[in-house]
Design an enzyme around this catalytic site. Sequence first.
Site, PDB file in Angstrom:
ATOM      1  N   HIS A  72       6.961   7.793   5.220  1.00 21.47           N
ATOM      2  CA  HIS A  72       5.601   8.233   4.930  1.00 21.47           C
ATOM      3  C   HIS A  72       4.607   7.292   5.619  1.00 21.47           C
ATOM      4  CE1 HIS A  72       6.293   5.421   1.398  1.00 21.47           C
ATOM      5  NE2 HIS A  72       5.201   4.915   1.933  1.00 21.47           N
TER       6      HIS A  72
HETATM    7  P1  TYD Z   1       8.816   6.411  -3.044  1.00 25.85           P
HETATM    8  O1  TYD Z   1       7.460   6.519  -2.452  1.00 25.85           O
HETATM    9  O2  TYD Z   1       9.731   7.565  -2.924  1.00 25.85           O
HETATM   10  O3  TYD Z   1       9.544   5.104  -2.482  1.00 25.85           O
HETATM   11  P2  TYD Z   1       9.856   4.698  -0.945  1.00 25.85           P
HETATM   12  O4  TYD Z   1       8.572   4.669  -0.222  1.00 25.85           O
HETATM   13  O5  TYD Z   1      10.433   3.339  -1.037  1.00 25.85           O
HETATM   14  O6  TYD Z   1      10.850   5.674  -0.404  1.00 25.85           O
HETATM   15  O7  TYD Z   1       8.653   6.025  -4.578  1.00 25.85           O
HETATM   16  C1  TYD Z   1       9.710   6.110  -5.482  1.00 25.85           C
HETATM   17  C2  TYD Z   1       9.164   6.469  -6.862  1.00 25.85           C
HETATM   18  O8  TYD Z   1       8.391   5.387  -7.402  1.00 25.85           O
HETATM   19  C3  TYD Z   1       8.257   7.676  -6.852  1.00 25.85           C
HETATM   20  O9  TYD Z   1       8.566   8.458  -8.001  1.00 25.85           O
HETATM   21  C4  TYD Z   1       6.874   7.109  -7.000  1.00 25.85           C
HETATM   22  C5  TYD Z   1       7.093   5.819  -7.758  1.00 25.85           C
HETATM   23  N1  TYD Z   1       6.151   4.748  -7.430  1.00 25.85           N
HETATM   24  C6  TYD Z   1       5.227   4.324  -8.389  1.00 25.85           C
HETATM   25  O10 TYD Z   1       5.163   4.878  -9.496  1.00 25.85           O
HETATM   26  N2  TYD Z   1       4.402   3.297  -8.095  1.00 25.85           N
HETATM   27  C7  TYD Z   1       4.426   2.652  -6.887  1.00 25.85           C
HETATM   28  O11 TYD Z   1       3.658   1.705  -6.665  1.00 25.85           O
HETATM   29  C8  TYD Z   1       5.373   3.126  -5.894  1.00 25.85           C
HETATM   30  C9  TYD Z   1       5.436   2.459  -4.541  1.00 25.85           C
HETATM   31  C10 TYD Z   1       6.209   4.156  -6.210  1.00 25.85           C
END
Ligand code: TYD
Length: 132
Positions: free
Chosen positions: A49
């Site tokens: 992303h």
């Molecule tokens: P995600 O964006 O999929 O992680 P990555 O970028 O590492 O692949 O996030 C995983 C889960 O965590 C998703 O359900 C959103 C949640 N999340 C939060 O609640 N707070 C945060 O600060 C972050 C980064 C993720």
Amino acid sequence: MIANFIKFQQYGDERGALVALEDMKNVPFPIRRIYYMFGCAEGVLRGEHAHKQLKQVLIAVRGSCRFLLDDGHSRTEVVLDDPAQGLLVDPMVWHEMWDFSEDCLLMALADAHYDEADYIRNYQEFLRNAAQ
Ligand code: TYD
């Protein structure tokens, strides 16, 4: 694109090492959020992303992983494996993380609270926005 690393001062003696992170000092923005990833299985790809506004610094506090930065024009791949070094990830940089070592603890410092509306999770949409 160029990967912007911040080298943190490491205070060390025979007792071990210490790194201090201070916003507006060695971290170039106000720290509003800290999150960290660990227990990432082999073969996993994370990230995939870009953020519209968010600025972040990523630090492999323990272990290592690979990190892709893509500004829509060029791509750079780096290894994060140094707890005394932070990778600056600016807004509108598509990023991916993979090749996590079993012990990898990847910490992110961010300048805003979590906001799903700030994410661009579709690469084609990212490219359209990056081209502007
Ligand atoms: P995600 O964006 O999929 O992680 P990555 O970028 O590492 O692949 O996030 C995983 C889960 O965590 C998703 O359900 C959103 C949640 N999340 C939060 O609640 N707070 C945060 O600060 C972050 C980064 C993720």
